[in-house]
Design an enzyme around this catalytic site. Sequence first.
Site, PDB file in Angstrom:
ATOM      1  N   PHE A 124      39.084  23.892  14.322  1.00  0.00           N
ATOM      2  CA  PHE A 124      38.892  24.522  15.629  1.00  0.00           C
ATOM      3  C   PHE A 124      40.235  24.487  16.372  1.00  0.00           C
ATOM      4  CE2 PHE A 124      37.052  24.657  19.958  1.00  0.00           C
ATOM      5  CZ  PHE A 124      36.140  25.683  19.790  1.00  0.00           C
ATOM      6  N   ASP A 195      36.156  14.613  13.610  1.00  0.00           N
ATOM      7  CA  ASP A 195      35.512  15.377  14.669  1.00  0.00           C
ATOM      8  C   ASP A 195      34.101  15.718  14.196  1.00  0.00           C
ATOM      9  OD1 ASP A 195      34.533  17.416  16.315  1.00  0.00           O
ATOM     10  OD2 ASP A 195      36.537  18.179  16.755  1.00  0.00           O
ATOM     11  N   TYR A 220      26.887  18.861  23.824  1.00  0.00           N
ATOM     12  CA  TYR A 220      26.129  20.081  24.175  1.00  0.00           C
ATOM     13  C   TYR A 220      25.683  20.919  22.987  1.00  0.00           C
ATOM     14  CZ  TYR A 220      30.953  21.818  23.879  1.00  0.00           C
ATOM     15  OH  TYR A 220      32.226  22.089  23.462  1.00  0.00           O
ATOM     16  N   LYS A 221      26.071  20.535  21.762  1.00  0.00           N
ATOM     17  CA  LYS A 221      25.658  21.331  20.603  1.00  0.00           C
ATOM     18  C   LYS A 221      24.305  20.810  20.120  1.00  0.00           C
ATOM     19  CE  LYS A 221      30.336  22.856  19.742  1.00  0.00           C
ATOM     20  NZ  LYS A 221      31.656  22.533  19.215  1.00  0.00           N
ATOM     21  N   ARG A 368      27.405  33.844  12.410  1.00  0.00           N
ATOM     22  CA  ARG A 368      27.053  32.432  12.252  1.00  0.00           C
ATOM     23  C   ARG A 368      25.668  32.164  12.831  1.00  0.00           C
ATOM     24  NH1 ARG A 368      30.412  27.618  15.190  1.00  0.00           N
ATOM     25  NH2 ARG A 368      29.291  28.456  16.955  1.00  0.00           N
TER      26      ARG A 368
HETATM   27  C1  LIG Z   1      32.821  22.862  20.041  1.00  0.00           C
HETATM   28  C2  LIG Z   1      34.076  22.258  19.539  1.00  0.00           C
HETATM   29  C3  LIG Z   1      35.065  21.805  20.425  1.00  0.00           C
HETATM   30  C4  LIG Z   1      34.894  22.035  21.932  1.00  0.00           C
HETATM   31  O1  LIG Z   1      35.609  21.143  22.683  1.00  0.00           O
HETATM   32  P1  LIG Z   1      35.371  20.888  24.246  1.00  0.00           P
HETATM   33  O2  LIG Z   1      36.572  20.144  24.607  1.00  0.00           O
HETATM   34  O3  LIG Z   1      34.097  20.100  24.389  1.00  0.00           O
HETATM   35  O4  LIG Z   1      35.249  22.207  24.943  1.00  0.00           O
HETATM   36  C5  LIG Z   1      36.184  21.182  19.894  1.00  0.00           C
HETATM   37  N1  LIG Z   1      36.330  21.028  18.552  1.00  0.00           N
HETATM   38  C6  LIG Z   1      35.391  21.460  17.682  1.00  0.00           C
HETATM   39  C7  LIG Z   1      35.586  21.264  16.215  1.00  0.00           C
HETATM   40  C8  LIG Z   1      34.260  22.108  18.151  1.00  0.00           C
HETATM   41  O5  LIG Z   1      33.346  22.565  17.300  1.00  0.00           O
END
Ligand SMILES: *Cc1c(COP(=O)(O)O)cnc(C)c1O
Length: 409
Positions: A124, A195, A220-221, A368
């Site tokens: 990400f 992560d 939040y996921k 997805r």
């Molecule tokens: C959803 C996601 C994020 C989002 O990060 P926030 O700082 O909470 O906005 C970061 N890394 C990964 C791998 C994600 O899937």
Amino acid sequence: MITRDECLAFDRDDALASLRGEFILDDSLIYLDGNSLGPVSKAVQTRVSETIDREWAQSLVRGWGEGWMEAPTRLGDRLAPLIGAQQGEVLVADSLTILLAKLIGGALDQRRDRHVVLTDAANFHSDIYIAEAMAKRAGRPVRVRAIDRARLDDELNEDVALVMLTHVDFRSGEMLDLQGITTKVHDVGALMLWDFAHSTGAVPLDVTGANVDFAAGCGYKYLNGGPGSPAFMYVRSSWQGILENPLCGWLGHARPFDFEPTYEPAKGMQAFVTSSPSIVAMAALEGALEIWDRVTIDQVRTKSLAMTDLFMTLVAQRQPGAFEVVTPLEHSIRGSQVALRHKEAYGIIQALIERKLIGDFRHPDICRFGFTPLYLRFVDVFDAVEHLVKVMDTNAYRDSRFAVRKSVT
Ligand SMILES: *Cc1c(COP(=O)(O)O)cnc(C)c1O
């Protein structure tokens, strides 16, 4: 051919089926995007309104002495079993990117003679950006190398300070080998940061068994803590008192109310708190975590694999179009989503959303679909594939309205 009636029968036999009633969901919608933002539950509504009406309204500032201050560690302890952590090893605070910054910065300070952070080029983007930002501020030259993860073995050497990987790939849904990779990383003396954004609440995790150093994930996921929910971080107990918080603030001080000019870290995970926790948001996450008192991650995993298997089987049977299934067929390396590659992916997702099937598009060519066993039914999986067939058969995805992309996909 699997029929809709068979799917209804799967739902009748599903031990988790009754949990759907605990969520507030529009029944005309098929929500295959709980991996981006989980829905709200009645427990969340209750906990948030109690926090506002009783705690904030009546306790006012006294609330800090009546449990608010402990919220980051209390929620951390509640979440710990979901990742296989012990009590006192998890903290809930900030957002994921900020917690990654704390862990990356802290880890780089523990390997001062090393100059490389390895991560996945497919990671990400936020994870890569924050790793680069922390590397620049490491006080020595540190390079972030975003590599093809298949080449990890070739890239691991004695100059690697930290390896940071996302356990379930946010695009493909491939799940990496937590224990095997952590062991390899330790073999060259480097530290391992995982992560768990797409893992927590979706797949069983055992940070203790895998001897993970550090981890972090979103609220939040799959945890359904609400938009912008606080995130969590894990620091193995043997690192506590050693790993330093590079973004230290008053609430991570040993005695915040002594207002001392010099920072002295608090004991345990409290040292990783920087500033005032967002109490209403914490209450939402706390409400969302209640469901885990009644359901195990193994039950969730079993249903998740059954759902992703069903989706893939139906796609293979119905052949909606020229889709490539990107997600691994093998259970041991599959997360809780299915990614289908198609060059018209953006238009396909938009056309599905108009039919009230919510999935998401991931640049450049991925459709997805997230499968969240707490509230999805097998019949939803069946209906989702029928929507996909309709969108492809009618060419609805070619509509000129979908020629321009929205800023949020
Ligand atoms: C959803 C996601 C994020 C989002 O990060 P926030 O700082 O909470 O906005 C970061 N890394 C990964 C791998 C994600 O899937």
